[in-house]
Design an enzyme around this catalytic site. Structure first.
Site, PDB file in Angstrom:
ATOM      1  N   SER A  36      73.243  57.153  44.243  1.00  0.00           N
ATOM      2  CA  SER A  36      73.268  58.439  44.972  1.00  0.00           C
ATOM      3  C   SER A  36      72.970  58.231  46.454  1.00  0.00           C
ATOM      4  CB  SER A  36      72.224  59.393  44.358  1.00  0.00           C
ATOM      5  OG  SER A  36      70.921  58.804  44.428  1.00  0.00           O
ATOM      6  N   SER A 126      53.610  56.934  49.167  1.00  0.00           N
ATOM      7  CA  SER A 126      53.856  57.061  50.600  1.00  0.00           C
ATOM      8  C   SER A 126      52.603  57.551  51.309  1.00  0.00           C
ATOM      9  CB  SER A 126      54.995  58.074  50.823  1.00  0.00           C
ATOM     10  OG  SER A 126      55.062  58.478  52.169  1.00  0.00           O
ATOM     11  N   TYR A 153      59.142  66.941  48.926  1.00  0.00           N
ATOM     12  CA  TYR A 153      59.218  65.476  48.755  1.00  0.00           C
ATOM     13  C   TYR A 153      57.812  64.883  48.677  1.00  0.00           C
ATOM     14  CZ  TYR A 153      59.217  60.591  49.918  1.00  0.00           C
ATOM     15  OH  TYR A 153      58.956  59.249  49.909  1.00  0.00           O
ATOM     16  N   LYS A 157      55.453  62.935  45.434  1.00  0.00           N
ATOM     17  CA  LYS A 157      54.680  61.682  45.483  1.00  0.00           C
ATOM     18  C   LYS A 157      53.260  61.924  44.973  1.00  0.00           C
ATOM     19  CE  LYS A 157      57.908  58.986  46.837  1.00  0.00           C
ATOM     20  NZ  LYS A 157      58.500  58.041  45.881  1.00  0.00           N
ATOM     21  N   ASP A 301      56.417  67.161  61.665  1.00  0.00           N
ATOM     22  CA  ASP A 301      55.891  65.855  62.074  1.00  0.00           C
ATOM     23  C   ASP A 301      54.381  65.897  62.175  1.00  0.00           C
ATOM     24  OD1 ASP A 301      58.038  64.190  62.204  1.00  0.00           O
ATOM     25  OD2 ASP A 301      58.490  64.621  64.295  1.00  0.00           O
TER      26      ASP A 301
END
Ligand code: NAD
Ligand code: WQD
Length: 344
Positions: A36, A126, A153, A157, A301
């Protein structure tokens, strides 16, 4: 007797570099990847580098029956689970795709491990789980607080780490190591494999090299008004081959040593580098002038995060020892090779 390792997501950026290091360390490797976000020709690259062609299944880790058949076909002793969707921005647009892909794939593996006597799993986590560490927690250690995820996302994790912890606490006969990566960059020194983002790169280094080679008009530096020495964000950029080597160390630890069932390691250099410092270092390392300009901050960020890698250095027996200059040179060499091969 060689041990067989299953590498999910093994034709991806980090998985392919890790497969090379596993083969170099004497392991047999079985790759499962649904392609993918990668291409099957990476298998050719791995063979070209190592002289060994890993077994490859074009399959989806979310397909329990397919995975069960793969486990039955090979004496798999350990797993490195890279397979996931990893684009932060996309996860905000398509949260269900991320929860389904990133969580079901892991649950399938954990279900199959006891059935097939698979001892250990290394999970790709992460530094995103730390969010923006408080000033007193920088550089960040493994005991730094886990902050509420800033994206679906990042949440996958955190959830996956909890799933592994709960599975082990329930008595699962397995061992796990969670590796919290910082910012992996660069490409293999042969420039045969590297990072190949789909479409317009979100990450800094591919955007830098694509700007340097003329694919992108100008690099935008997202924000220069942060509370950092030069006003730009700070990250811990780690050479992907050094990161790959950390996985070999972790696999040896989880399979061959009498160690705790669950361990967590920050995998970083311990060096905080700003975006502006990356630009300066890239220009110095390659002699290529970058067209860049400051732009507004990018939503989501965080300001600054870099690792305290002492635990990985002292317990895992691993250190990131490649200089930033050599790392950036590897990224540039890869971009040049892509141009040579007519890929980008
Ligand atoms: P990548 O996209 O290059 O590699 C992931 C691979 O997994 C791809 O080849 C993709 O095709 C495959 N894949 C995705 N879903 C799958 C599924 N259901 N079944 C089989 N294959 C599947 O990403 P990467 O940069 O190599 O990251 C690898 C892992 O490391 C990911 O779990 C990512 O979240 C994690 N990570 C990456 C970074 C980074 O900056 N690259 C940082 C921290 C953590
Ligand atoms: C690095 C720095 C940007 C692009 C992401 C994910 C994280 C992990 C690693 C998966 C930031 C700046 C970037 C550009 C810029 N992935 N930048 N101009 O955001 O630290 O982490 O990738 O696990 O989860 O969040 O990496 O490379 O996108 O950005 O100024 O065109 O470069 O602001 O400070 P990031 P990145």
């Amino acid at each position: 007797m060689k041990q067989t390792i299953l590498v999910t997501g093994g034709t991806g950026f980090i998985g392919s570099h890790t497969t090379v290091e596993l083969i170099n360390a004497g392991y047999d490797v079985v790759i499962v990847d649904n392609l993918s976000n990668s291409n099957a020709n990476v298998i050719d690259g791995i063979e070209q580098i190592t002289g060994v062609r890993p077994v490859f299944y074009h399959a989806d880790c979310c397909d329990l029956d397919a995975m069960d058949k793969i486990f039955s076909a090979h004496p798999i002793k350990g797993i490195i689970h890279f397979a996931a969707s990893k684009a932060v921005g996309e996860s905000v647009q398509k949260p269900l795709l991320y929860y389904k892909n990133n969580i079901v794939s892991l649950v399938n593996l954990l279900e199959l491990m006891p059935k097939h006597d698979v001892k250990g799993i290394i999970f790709s986590s992460s530094c995103t789980v730390y969010g923006q560490p408080d000033p007193e927690n920088l550089p960040v250690t493994e005991s730094a607080p886990i902050k509420p995820a800033e994206s679906p996302y990042g949440n996958t994790k955190q959830i996956n780490e909890e799933i592994i912890r709960d599975d082990i606490n329930s008595g699962a006969p397995i061992k796990a190591i969670l590796l919290r990566y910082f910012n992996p960059i660069g490409s293999h020194p042969t420039a045969i494999i590297g990072e190949l983002p789909n479409g317009v790169p979100m990450n800094l280094i591919p955007f830098v090299t694509q700007t340097a080679i003329g694919i992108r008009e100008q690099l935008k530096v997202f924000g220069n008004d942060y509370d950092t020495p030069d006003g730009t964000c700070i990250r811990d950029y780690i050479y992907v081959v050094d990161l790959a080597k950390a996985h070999v160390k972790a696999m040896q630890r989880v399979l061959d040593m009498d160690t705790p069932q669950l361990e967590v390691f920050n995998v970083g250099t311990g060096r905080g580098v700003s975006t502006k410092e990356i630009i300066d270092a890239f220009e110095k390392a390659t002699g290529v002038k970058l067209n860049w300009a400051y732009a507004p901050r990018r939503a989501g960020d965080i300001e600054k995060v870099w690792a305290n890698p002492d635990k990985a250095n002292n317990v895992l027996g691993w250190t990131a020892d490649t200089s930033l200059e050599d790392t950036l040179k590897s990224a540039w060499n890869w971009q040049l090779k892509l141009r040579e091969r007519g890929i980008q």
